[in-house]
Design an enzyme around this catalytic site. Structure first.
Site, PDB file in Angstrom:
ATOM      1  N   ARG A 133       0.824  -1.209   0.000  1.00 40.13           N
ATOM      2  CA  ARG A 133       0.000   0.000   0.000  1.00 40.13           C
ATOM      3  C   ARG A 133       0.865   1.269   0.000  1.00 40.13           C
ATOM      4  O   ARG A 133       0.467   2.304  -0.511  1.00 40.13           O
ATOM      5  CB  ARG A 133      -0.931  -0.017   1.226  1.00 40.13           C
ATOM      6  CG  ARG A 133      -2.050   1.049   1.188  1.00 40.13           C
ATOM      7  CD  ARG A 133      -3.014   0.859   2.355  1.00 40.13           C
ATOM      8  NE  ARG A 133      -4.151   1.782   2.309  1.00 40.13           N
ATOM      9  CZ  ARG A 133      -4.387   2.757   3.194  1.00 40.13           C
ATOM     10  NH1 ARG A 133      -3.541   2.948   4.179  1.00 40.13           N
ATOM     11  NH2 ARG A 133      -5.448   3.532   3.086  1.00 40.13           N
ATOM     12  N   ILE A 139      -7.457   7.458  -0.789  1.00 36.17           N
ATOM     13  CA  ILE A 139      -7.349   5.995  -0.840  1.00 36.17           C
ATOM     14  C   ILE A 139      -8.128   5.513   0.380  1.00 36.17           C
ATOM     15  O   ILE A 139      -7.943   6.007   1.487  1.00 36.17           O
ATOM     16  CB  ILE A 139      -5.866   5.560  -0.850  1.00 36.17           C
ATOM     17  CG1 ILE A 139      -5.717   4.049  -0.870  1.00 36.17           C
ATOM     18  CG2 ILE A 139      -5.089   6.151   0.298  1.00 36.17           C
ATOM     19  CD1 ILE A 139      -4.257   3.628  -1.144  1.00 36.17           C
ATOM     20  N   SER A 140      -9.048   4.570   0.164  1.00 34.47           N
ATOM     21  CA  SER A 140      -9.976   4.180   1.239  1.00 34.47           C
ATOM     22  C   SER A 140      -9.255   3.544   2.416  1.00 34.47           C
ATOM     23  O   SER A 140      -8.148   3.025   2.282  1.00 34.47           O
ATOM     24  CB  SER A 140     -11.021   3.205   0.723  1.00 34.47           C
ATOM     25  OG  SER A 140     -11.786   3.789  -0.274  1.00 34.47           O
ATOM     26  N   GLN A 141      -9.960   3.538   3.525  1.00 35.00           N
ATOM     27  CA  GLN A 141      -9.505   2.835   4.723  1.00 35.00           C
ATOM     28  C   GLN A 141      -9.329   1.347   4.346  1.00 35.00           C
ATOM     29  O   GLN A 141     -10.228   0.769   3.736  1.00 35.00           O
ATOM     30  CB  GLN A 141     -10.630   3.005   5.745  1.00 35.00           C
ATOM     31  CG  GLN A 141     -10.310   2.606   7.130  1.00 35.00           C
ATOM     32  CD  GLN A 141     -11.462   2.998   8.074  1.00 35.00           C
ATOM     33  OE1 GLN A 141     -12.465   3.560   7.657  1.00 35.00           O
ATOM     34  NE2 GLN A 141     -11.284   2.704   9.337  1.00 35.00           N
ATOM     35  N   PRO A 142      -8.212   0.719   4.681  1.00 40.99           N
ATOM     36  CA  PRO A 142      -7.984  -0.676   4.269  1.00 40.99           C
ATOM     37  C   PRO A 142      -9.123  -1.619   4.684  1.00 40.99           C
ATOM     38  O   PRO A 142      -9.475  -2.526   3.937  1.00 40.99           O
ATOM     39  CB  PRO A 142      -6.684  -1.048   4.981  1.00 40.99           C
ATOM     40  CG  PRO A 142      -5.972   0.240   5.172  1.00 40.99           C
ATOM     41  CD  PRO A 142      -7.029   1.285   5.358  1.00 40.99           C
TER      42      PRO A 142
END
Lengths: 238, 816
Positions: free
Chosen positions: A61, A87-90
């Site tokens: 990431r 970038i979204s929360q994992p």
């Protein structure tokens, strides 16, 4: 105080070695695995698919975030990637991927490439990933990034995602991360019978819920709205 | 004659400072979001309190060089206005990351410190003048608040005439002009005067756009839209209400159709996007008279009423750029009244984009009204078949709870009663909201409708309500009558053909509520039925969001957060739980906490320096100025709210009420000595009588104003303004008495405490403004007014008059 602030802004990003990143990544995957079990009720899945968890533990990431965010790459939080995008929360990426359930050999369409991280996760799991980004510089960066990481089964296109990608349709799964006021009907058409479409609903940094559109074998379409968290609105409910 | 306070400079500085405060709200609404503007500005205003603290410490040195110190402060004020904002823009504060990134708190602190400078300088000027001219405090204070009153009106006029960045440089020029005049008034020298005047002229002459550029957050909808290839701004207009931006995107069309059904056979027609302060995409649809391309408008939840009532006469509240009007035309409404608050939006459709929109707002079946919705409805004698309340706020803003503490009179119980009162027999009221999960606003709206029906004395609310939902929007229908079989059948067919789920209608079965867009539970149906049942109150109480109906006294429809749910929500952060939180509310609480902490620090910090003071004791001084500082803000804010509804316009109400408040308080201050002297002939405790009079007026207004407003609501705007000013005048006049009277006494009995009293008053004003808003959320404006009266009684009756005042009469001698 102001001097301190200025200093903070000028601090170089912490540089970590590749093996440190790998360790952090594993920690992040473990953390998400634990959370998945806690929200099993809402998501109706006792755990995330082990293949999804493996992909999460594998995709770097930190290569998908701007240099000044790299030290936060494996924290379970959304990060800015420029151009007003995130970038979204994992955890949300894992949940979306799990809901889309891509399988080897399958074709997946993504609307809203962003950094390309979600596409990379999908590329680990599916046969082919086609991804469209509306912001041209982002599309270009993502394409280069994915190429550098040797993802050969991902194709990136800059442009309008409303009509999907007719040349490669139909798709087994579609993920629409671009904010939309409605589900584009052409995308529903490009979904294979038995296919799944996942749409996060929310704003930058905040995913409110996930919309899952499923096309049955007979072509009929149904949808579900899934909360990423367990939150019973009524005290004493359940 | 040399020893005359620089009245003109004081008034001009005050006008510019208040103008700057209002302008900052505007600027931060464009670059960030409104509620953050509120938090940032409340912190910056602590500059006034800090100036008092500073003067306690530096008084002896500055007072002997009053002229130079005053002119220097005024000049620094003028010079710092534009740079402080420019610097603030450079700080990359992103409020959306506050909960994720600890650095954001530091950035925020940086913002405060940078913006604090101009207010600190302005406060230093006034505080110095109080300290130096102890015998003429009432006049200095009068100049101060008369200036502020002029500033509150002036900035609104300026924002009509100039873009916000130009207003910024003009305020800067005004600050420098004040400094130039101060040089003249204090006879500091012609060179200083000429240099400062030249600076003011230069600042006013240079086009602001050449060196100041607004940098909106990249996360605002407009910023994101402009990242799309080919998207460009085709029009931009600015007014004190909002900055309106029109964008075209030829390569990636907008296709805005919120919650359009998956089953829609049609795609949205070509559109331009109209943004208000960079948020809330409002589609301006291309239209050439052909209705066929509008078919998609029949696949929104808001189209439901047209399937229950054919060709209705419609009132659209919140018409914007016309999407709901087109929906009415598509369904062959013979007459549509369209109400829109922002004249700029209407002007777009009548001017530059009239051709694109097919001269929509000039069509014969249409009447367009530029008005606030509640005011229009109250003043209208008409009755409609359908009142359509449009989805006026942006999804992004609504879903993040950014409006949590904005007052909205559109969705209160009284509002729904008003709308119902303007329906024909069997007419329909339709209100569409965004779907949030678990449901918040939809259930609150439902609860509000139930309460409105009950309060209007209409029997069987359960037979008059219907609610449907898609995945993105929900539409509530309230009927002025009971639903019949035919209508229920039409509703079922509408939902079936569009994959929408009914959540409630008379006779609904549980198994038809969760078919198409499935939720893990039938939240909406369960909520609606509970709200119609005897367990309504228990349901509302047990719900984790605040869904108690909003009223005109507590007009906070968008507040859903309950403090008791906060720990649970925060614990869910890592699993994506933050959207459950509305930001507006905690942000205001944070604003209060930081104001109280910083204010306490500013008040306590200089205590060691004033320890040896005799005469009036410090505790008494603090209690007095704390009381009147809080009380003044409580009354001002509460009455601004009451008048917003009456004047039917948030902007005019604030400008008119604030101006009237300050101007009449200024007159009160000017005449305070004569008034108090006259009272002293009749009583030995004159301020108790002032407190009693303030209490009598304020409390009388609580009872008199609401029925009076209802009676007079239909009057033309100017008459309403005149009535408002007349109503404010006596109360405001009285409110202008305590500050100069108290400060003059401090000047006589403990002169070193003058700047400290100024610090206490400055901090109390900031805390008072934020606290009033928070108290109104919980207790309503009526309680805020009552608390203000109590504060005045305590301050004037106990703190001031608790011991006999020193013999009054002659002003204290002034140092020369």
């Amino acid at each position: 105080m102001l001097a301190l602030l200025a200093l903070l802004c000028l601090l170089p990003p912490v540089t970590l070695a590749a093996e440190d990143f790998a360790a952090e990544r594993r920690r992040m995957a473990d953390q998400i695995g634990t959370m998945a079990a806690q929200t099993a009720f809402e998501t109706a899945r006792p755990r995330f698919d082990s293949r999804v968890m493996d992909a999460l533990a594998k995709v770097p990431r930190h290569r998908f975030v701007p240099a000044n965010q790299m030290s936060h790459a494996y924290e379970n939080r959304p990060l800015p990637i420029g151009y007003g995008q995130t970038i979204s929360q994992p955890y949300i990426v894992a949940l979306m991927t799990d809901l889309a359930n891509p399988q080897p050999g399958q074709k997946v369409l993504e609307i809203g490439t962003g950094s390309g991280y979600q596409a990379a996760i999908l590329a680990e799991l599916a046969g082919w990933v086609y991804t469209i980004e509306i912001v041209e510089p982002l599309a270009k960066q993502a394409e280069e990034r994915l190429k550098a990481l040797d993802y050969r089964n991902v194709e990136v296109q800059a442009g309008d995602g409303y009509y999907g990608w007719a040349a490669h349709a139909p798709f087994d799964a579609i993920i629409v991360t671009a904010a939309a006021s409605h589900v584009p009907p052409p995308l529903v058409k490009q979904l294979k019978p038995g296919g799944r479409m996942v749409i996060p609903v929310g704003t930058p940094f905040l995913t409110q819920n996930l919309m899952l559109v499923e096309k049955a074998a007979d072509g009929s379409v149904s949808s579900r709205q899934i909360l990423p968290v367990r939150f019973v609105p009524l005290t004493g409910g359940h | 004659m040399k020893d005359r306070p620089p009245f003109i400079a004081i008034a001009l500085i005050s006008a510019a400072a208040l103008g700057y405060e209002v302008l900052l709200t505007r600027l931060f609404s464009i670059t960030l979001w409104h509620h953050f503007a509120y938090m940032i500005i409340s912190a910056a205003l602590l500059g006034y309190g800090a100036s008092g603290t500073f003067l306690v410490l530096a008084r002896s040195r500055l007072e002997t060089r009053f002229d130079a110190a005053f002119v220097a402060s005024a000049a620094t004020f003028g010079l710092s206005i534009a740079p402080s904002f420019l610097l603030a823009q450079r700080i990359s504060f992103n409020p959306l990351e506050l909960f994720w990134d600890p650095r954001q708190a530091l950035y925020l602190l940086g913002l405060y410190l940078v913006l604090f400078v101009p207010f600190f300088c302005a406060g230093t000027c006034t505080g110095l003048a109080f300290s130096r001219f102890r015998g003429r405090i009432h006049r200095v204070y009068a100049a101060d608040i008369l200036g502020a009153g002029a500033g509150s009106l002036g900035i609104v006029l300026a924002l009509f005439a100039f873009p916000p960045v130009q207003a910024l440089t003009l305020l800067s020029a005004l600050g420098l002009l004040a400094a130039a005049i101060a040089a003249l008034e204090t006879r500091s020298g012609f060179v200083q005067f000429a240099a400062l005047l030249a600076g003011a002229g230069l600042m006013a002459a240079i086009p602001a756009e050449s060196w100041i550029e607004l940098r909106p957050s990249p996360y605002k909808e407009l910023s994101q839209t402009l990242q799309v290839a080919g998207a460009r701004v085709v029009a931009r207009h600015s007014s004190p209400l909002a900055q309106i931006t029109v964008v075209e995107s030829p390569r990636v069309p907008f296709r805005h159709a919120p919650g359009m059904s998956l089953a829609s056979p049609a795609e949205p027609a070509p559109q331009l996007a109209v943004f208000s302060d960079g948020e809330g995409l409002n589609p301006l649809t291309r239209f050439d008279g052909d209705l066929a391309p509008l078919a998609y408008l029949d696949y929104l939840t808001s189209a439901l009423p047209y399937h229950l009532k054919r060709e209705p006469r419609v009132l659209v509240l919140g018409a914007g750029a016309g999407a709901d009007v087109l929906q009415a035309l598509y369904h062959r409404s013979p007459r549509v009244d369209a109400v829109e608050l922002d004249p700029q939006v209407v002007a777009l459709l009548r001017g530059q984009f009239a051709g694109y929109a097919g001269r929509l707002y000039e069509r014969p079946e249409l009447r367009v009204h530029v008005a606030e919705a509640r005011g229009f409805v109250a003043g209208s004698p008409e009755r409609y078949d359908l009142i359509q309340v449009a989805l006026v706020d942006a999804f992004s803003v609504a879903s993040a709870g950014l409006h949590a503490l904005s007052e909205s009179y559109l969705y209160t119980v009284e509002a729904l009663q008003d709308y119902l009162g303007h329906l024909q027999p069997d007419g329909l009221l339709a209100v569409t909201r965004w779907v949030t999960l678990p449901p918040r606003d939809t259930l609150k709206l439902f609860a509000t409708a139930v309460a409105a029906l009950k309060r209007s004395g209409l029997p069987h609310p359960e037979r008059r309500l219907a609610l449907i939902r898609g995945w993105k929007t929900a539409t509530l229908i309230v009927k002025n009558g009971e639903f019949n079989e035919r209508e229920i059948a039409a509703l079922r067919a509408f939902c079936r053909t569009r994959s929408f789920d009914p959540a409630y209608f008379p006779g609904i079965a549980p198994d038809e509520t969760n078919r198409y867009n499935r939720l893990d539970e039938s939240y909406f149906y369960d909520g609606a039925t509970a709200l119609l049942s005897p367990r309504r109150d228990a349901f509302i109480e047990g719900y984790k969001f605040h869904i108690e109906p909003a009223t005109d006294d507590r007009p906070y429809f968008f507040r859903f957060l309950r403090w008791r749910s906060l720990p649970e929500i925060l614990a869910l952060k890592d699993r994506g739980g933050l959207p459950l939180l509305e930001w507006g509310y905690p942000v205001l609480a944070v604003a209060l906490a930081q104001a109280v902490a910083a204010g306490a620090l500013l008040i306590l910090l200089p205590l060691p320096r004033i320890r040896g003071e005799t005469g009036m004791r410090r505790g008494r001084v603090a209690a007095y100025f704390l009381g009147i500082g809080l009380g003044f803000m409580f009354l001002e804010i509460a009455f601004i709210q009451k008048f917003i509804l009456f004047l039917a316009h948030p902007l005019y109400a604030v400008a008119v009420v604030l101006c009237a408040f300050l101007v009449f308080a200024g007159l009160g201050s000017l005449l305070s000595r004569s008034v108090v002297t006259a009272l002293e002939r009749a009583t030995d405790r004159p301020l108790r009588w002032v407190a009693a009079a303030i209490g009598a007026f304020a409390l009388a207004y609580i009872f008199v104003l609401p029925p009076l407003f209802r009676e007079l609501m239909g009057l033309p705007g100017l008459s309403k303004v005149a009535i408002s000013v007349a109503a404010i005048a006596p109360l405001a006049f009285l409110l202008g008495l305590p500050f100069p009277t108290g400060l003059a006494r401090v000047g006589r009995e403990a002169e070193a405490l003058i700047p400290w009293a100024w610090a206490v008053n400055g901090c109390a004003s900031v805390v008072g403004a934020v606290l009033a808003a928070l108290l109104a959320v919980h207790l309503g404006f009526t309680v805020v007014v009552i608390l203000a009266v109590v504060l005045y009684l305590l301050a004037l009756g106990v703190a001031f008059e608790g011991t006999a005042a020193a013999p009054n009469g002659q002003p204290a001698p002034e140092p020369s």
